[in-house]
Design a protein around this motif. Structure first.
Motif, mmCIF file in Angstrom:
data_model
loop_
_atom_site.group_PDB
_atom_site.id
_atom_site.type_symbol
_atom_site.label_atom_id
_atom_site.label_comp_id
_atom_site.label_asym_id
_atom_site.label_seq_id
_atom_site.Cartn_x
_atom_site.Cartn_y
_atom_site.Cartn_z
ATOM 1 N N ILE A 130 0.955 -18.289 -8.140
ATOM 2 C CA ILE A 130 0.011 -19.363 -7.916
ATOM 3 C C ILE A 130 -1.019 -19.423 -8.772
ATOM 4 C CG2 ILE A 130 -0.779 -21.288 -6.307
ATOM 5 C CD1 ILE A 130 0.996 -20.493 -4.053
ATOM 6 N N LEU A 131 -2.016 -18.406 -8.087
ATOM 7 C CA LEU A 131 -3.334 -18.424 -8.542
ATOM 8 C C LEU A 131 -3.472 -18.148 -10.123
ATOM 9 C CD1 LEU A 131 -5.487 -16.684 -5.842
ATOM 10 C CD2 LEU A 131 -5.943 -18.707 -7.274
ATOM 11 N N PRO A 132 -2.706 -16.902 -10.477
ATOM 12 C CA PRO A 132 -3.127 -16.668 -12.066
ATOM 13 C C PRO A 132 -2.323 -17.768 -12.874
ATOM 14 C CG PRO A 132 -1.811 -14.996 -10.895
ATOM 15 C CD PRO A 132 -2.040 -15.891 -10.011
ATOM 16 N N THR A 133 -1.480 -18.543 -12.515
ATOM 17 C CA THR A 133 -0.892 -19.514 -13.356
ATOM 18 C C THR A 133 -2.004 -20.514 -13.056
ATOM 19 O OG1 THR A 133 1.353 -18.965 -12.432
ATOM 20 C CG2 THR A 133 1.260 -20.857 -13.808
ATOM 21 N N TYR A 134 -2.342 -20.911 -12.224
ATOM 22 C CA TYR A 134 -3.460 -22.198 -12.234
ATOM 23 C C TYR A 134 -4.673 -21.686 -13.084
ATOM 24 C CZ TYR A 134 -7.196 -24.958 -10.459
ATOM 25 O OH TYR A 134 -8.237 -25.887 -10.216
ATOM 26 N N GLU A 135 -4.860 -20.531 -13.148
ATOM 27 C CA GLU A 135 -6.134 -19.891 -14.099
ATOM 28 C C GLU A 135 -5.647 -20.207 -15.673
ATOM 29 O OE1 GLU A 135 -7.316 -16.009 -13.245
ATOM 30 O OE2 GLU A 135 -7.796 -16.441 -11.477
ATOM 31 N N VAL A 136 -4.411 -19.845 -16.060
ATOM 32 C CA VAL A 136 -4.089 -19.735 -17.324
ATOM 33 C C VAL A 136 -4.045 -21.181 -17.871
ATOM 34 C CG1 VAL A 136 -2.121 -20.040 -18.892
ATOM 35 C CG2 VAL A 136 -2.512 -18.141 -17.234
#
Lengths: 282, 294
Positions: A130-136
């Protein structure tokens, strides 16, 4: 039927009927609740027969009377959901059918590597990254946009597999014949392979449309602007109103409206739906 | 790897065909997943100002954290409940529908459509029916002398989310069980009937054992569903409460990462979830190999 046992047959029908009732009961109640004025719901036990506020409630839900309930007009959310579901379904099919074509009909360096990279996506559902994809997505400036809602979800190992399996069953003679007639790779793909894949595409489309329509976590993360809310996540915004009793009659009207498109697709295209379901799980 | 005997020649074309999918996979899948791996060994302050490399400290912290272990336990209870309830209900219904000659298609249509209902919507429907002040089911339970309140009682909240998740999944299991049963040769069942076996005995000695590949497949699919696809049910209704009673792992990753801003801890949880998905996927593929032999 092997033997004639009228009592057992009656029991069979009773069990099935009860099953259908249990399955349908929540929807019926939701429908009933969506036809009462708000006072009719908070004042005690819900009646089991619809009231007379059907047009009022659905009208105000669709066109914007739900602001008090904490969400944009349902019509807008339905349009957003529709855009997202169609973009996800077509996007997934488009990119996986061409990559399956390349993997099956060409021999190029790193073919197997490409296949494995696609395969890995099976093991990485949105929920676990969730978090890293959101950052991307945030870094690409795609928050609060249709692209941000759809593009990160359109890579699909399942669809690529399905098309690969299907292409492997297409007889080689078709390709030979096409080549003798002077057709190139793209011509063969467009004029022969694509028409042959029609049923598979349709079956997959049904499943992917439902998948896209029912997305919840992803739209919840990438939309903060109300004009990009999708209907499934919009309901949560309405349930979670702070410091007051939720407006159940509008929530239930919204829930019914949120169910109509995917349920309609399943019921109207039952055969394709079952085919798609069975094949995507292979 | 298998491919065609006759193929096309081309240097640039195949790359251009796989490119869109590869780009999306690399940008939105592989890169974020590697970031999760990387962050899981870092300790970051919530403002993103600095981070330290801490080896496996995040994982050690997780497994020393009673809340995380409790969440593991909650997830296991939840997924066992969902799997058992939805599979047993679907098996019974499929066994009945398999017997019916007239109206079988009608029953099928009426039973499969909840598949199309979004998990979050399913959650809200049951949340409404069990609402302690206006819900029909809560009222009925009160009549029976049970004071239902999922806002306060963890057990009640857990039962609520299990029912909502299972309700949505019954249709899926039903379809696969029914297809499995219809694939069993009728001659086997007729032979047993001639030998004097009644419907119940035939079910347990012939149909159920022959269904075992389907059952095993559905077991894996249902566990995957309960682990990963039920986020919407939890988030739209109980939000993990009361007192963490329904905080399943997927919900905790989200909650610790987005609400708690514990980036390292959330990343470490993501890594553990990835390992679980990989294990489940491997199980599913081994099953497919078994099916080929079978």
């Amino acid at each position: 039927m092997i033997e004639n046992r009228p009592i057992f047959t009656a029991v069979t029908h009773v069990v099935l009927f009860l099953g259908v009732l249990v399955v349908a009961f929540p929807i019926w109640l939701a429908f009933v609740a969506s036809t009462y004025p708000v006072e009719g719901l908070v004042s005690g036990v819900l009646p089991l027969w619809p009231g007379d506020q059907f047009w009022e409630n659905y009208g105000s839900a669709l066109t914007g009377g739900v602001e008090a309930a904490g969400s944009p007009p349902v019509l807008l959310m339905m349009v957003n959901s529709m855009v997202m579901a169609l973009a996800i379904a077509t996007g997934k099919i488009a990119i996986s059918i061409i990559s399956a074509f390349a993997i099956v009909y060409f021999n190029f360096p790193f073919r197997v590597t490409a296949f494995w990279i696609i395969f890995i996506t099976l093991m990485l559902p949105v929920e676990v990254r969730i978090l890293p994809t959101y950052e991307v997505v945030a870094n690409l400036g795609m928050l609060d946009s249709y692209a941000g809602l759809a593009v990160p979800l359109i890579a699909s190992a399942t669809a690529t597999f399905l098309f690969r399996q299907f292409f492997l069953t297409v007889p080689d003679e078709l390709l030979e014949a096409a080549r003798i007639d002077g057709a190139g790779a793209l011509r063969f793909f467009w004029d022969i392979l694509l028409p042959l894949s029609r049923t598979n595409i349709a079956a997959l489309f049904v499943i992917l449309f439902i998948f896209g329509w029912n997305q919840y976590l992803w739209p919840l993360l990438v939309t903060t602007d109300e004009s990009y809310y999708t209907i499934v996540m919009g309901i949560q915004r309405m349930v979670a109103v702070p410091d007051s009793e939720p407006l159940w009659h509008l929530i239930m009207a919204t829930a019914i409206l949120a169910m109509i498109p995917p349920v309609f697709v399943v019921v109207a295209m039952q055969r394709l739906f079952v085919k798609g379901l069975v094949e995507t799980e292979k | 790897m298998q491919h065609k005997r006759v193929i096309f020649q081309g240097r640039a074309l195949p790359y251009m065909l796989v490119l869109p999918q590869l780009v999306i996979t690399l940008v939105f899948f592989i890169w974020p997943a590697s970031q999760a791996l990387y962050q899981s060994v870092l300790l970051q302050d919530p403002f993103g100002l600095g981070s330290n490399f801490v080896w496996f400290e995040n994982f050690e912290d997780l497994f020393a954290d009673p809340a995380y272990l409790a969440s593991f336990q909650t997830t296991i209870v939840f997924s066992l409940g969902v799997t058992a309830l939805s599979m047993v209900a679907a098996l019974v219904l499929a066994a009945m529908a398999d017997r019916v000659i007239r109206g079988a298609t009608g029953y099928k249509t009426l039973l499969i459509w909840p598949y199309a209902v979004a998990p979050a919507v399913a959650g809200v429907l049951w949340w409404f029916m069990f609402n302690p002040s206006i819900g029909v089911l809560a009222y009925g339970l009160q009549g029976l002398g049970y004071d239902w309140n999922h806002y306060l009682k963890g057990g009640d909240a857990m039962i609520l989310v299990i029912i909502a998740a299972a309700w949505k999944q019954v249709s899926y299991n039903f379809l696969f069980f029914l297809a499995g049963m219809q694939a069993i040769p009728k001659s086997l069942i007729e032979a047993a009937a001639i030998d004097g076996a009644g419907p119940v005995k035939r079910f347990w000695t012939i149909i159920f054992p022959l269904l075992s590949p389907t059952t095993f497949f559905l077991l894996v699919v249902n566990v995957v569903y309960a682990f990963f696809d039920t986020f919407g049910i939890i988030h739209a209704t109980t939000s993990g409460g009361p007192a963490q009673a329904t905080t399943i792992l997927v919900f905790k990753v989200y909650n610790d990462g987005f609400v708690g801003l514990d980036l390292g801890g959330s990343a470490a949880q993501s890594v553990i979830l990835m390992l679980i998905v990989i294990a489940l996927t491997v199980m599913q593929f081994r099953y497919i190999e078994r099916k080929v032999e079978y």
